[in-house]
Write a protein that holds these residues in place. Structure first.
Motif, PDB file in Angstrom:
ATOM      1  N   ALA A  25      -5.325  11.157   5.152  1.00 29.58           N
ATOM      2  CA  ALA A  25      -5.078  12.591   5.115  1.00 29.58           C
ATOM      3  C   ALA A  25      -3.767  12.926   4.427  1.00 29.58           C
ATOM      4  O   ALA A  25      -3.517  14.065   4.087  1.00 29.58           O
ATOM      5  N   SER A  26      -2.909  11.937   4.205  1.00 30.92           N
ATOM      6  CA  SER A  26      -1.629  12.195   3.557  1.00 30.92           C
ATOM      7  C   SER A  26      -1.780  12.543   2.085  1.00 30.92           C
ATOM      8  O   SER A  26      -0.834  12.925   1.430  1.00 30.92           O
ATOM      9  N   GLY A  27      -2.976  12.416   1.537  1.00 31.12           N
ATOM     10  CA  GLY A  27      -3.204  12.763   0.146  1.00 31.12           C
ATOM     11  C   GLY A  27      -3.153  11.585  -0.793  1.00 31.12           C
ATOM     12  O   GLY A  27      -3.351  11.734  -1.975  1.00 31.12           O
ATOM     13  N   GLY A  28      -2.857  10.389  -0.292  1.00 32.98           N
ATOM     14  CA  GLY A  28      -2.849   9.200  -1.122  1.00 32.98           C
ATOM     15  C   GLY A  28      -4.260   8.820  -1.526  1.00 32.98           C
ATOM     16  O   GLY A  28      -5.239   9.242  -0.917  1.00 32.98           O
ATOM     17  N   VAL A  29      -4.363   8.032  -2.577  1.00 35.96           N
ATOM     18  CA  VAL A  29      -5.678   7.607  -3.061  1.00 35.96           C
ATOM     19  C   VAL A  29      -5.741   6.091  -3.093  1.00 35.96           C
ATOM     20  O   VAL A  29      -4.723   5.417  -3.154  1.00 35.96           O
ATOM     21  N   ASP A  30      -6.954   5.555  -3.075  1.00 34.90           N
ATOM     22  CA  ASP A  30      -7.091   4.107  -3.129  1.00 34.90           C
ATOM     23  C   ASP A  30      -7.203   3.639  -4.575  1.00 34.90           C
ATOM     24  O   ASP A  30      -7.302   4.439  -5.501  1.00 34.90           O
TER      25      ASP A  30
END
Length: 105
Positions: A25-30
């Protein structure tokens, strides 16, 4: 193929170690999302991003995060200069323009 420099190796290992946990949910992506974004031309490859950041902010990259905010991809860097000054730098992942830079006091 030459062996990567220490900062690049640390960065690569850090990104790989953190990547599975970044889709939060922090907005990071894989890393799969990042690869697809590069393939679609939505973001620049990491080597170009690193070159752009180092041109304006020489030093050791301590942390790196790729995230999507609204319809824009952003790279957020934490950099330690040779003089010991820490900076947080945000750049547009497609255009490589510096959007924000601030020094930690």
């Amino acid at each position: 193929m030459p062996f990567p420099s220490r900062p690049h190796l640390i960065l690569a290992l850090g990104v790989l170690a953190l990547a599975p946990g970044l889709a939060t949910a922090s907005g990071g992506v894989d890393q799969d999302q990042a690869r697809r974004a590069v393939d679609r031309g939505e973001i620049q490859p990491l080597d170009k991003v690193m070159t752009a950041v180092r041109a304006g902010f020489p030093g050791e990259v301590l942390a790196l995060k790729l995230k999507r905010r609204r319809d824009r991809w952003l790279y957020e860097f934490k950099i330690l200069s040779a003089s010991g000054k820490r900076s947080e730098v945000t750049i547009d992942a497609k255009t490589l323009s510096i959007l924000e830079a601030e020094d930690d006091d």
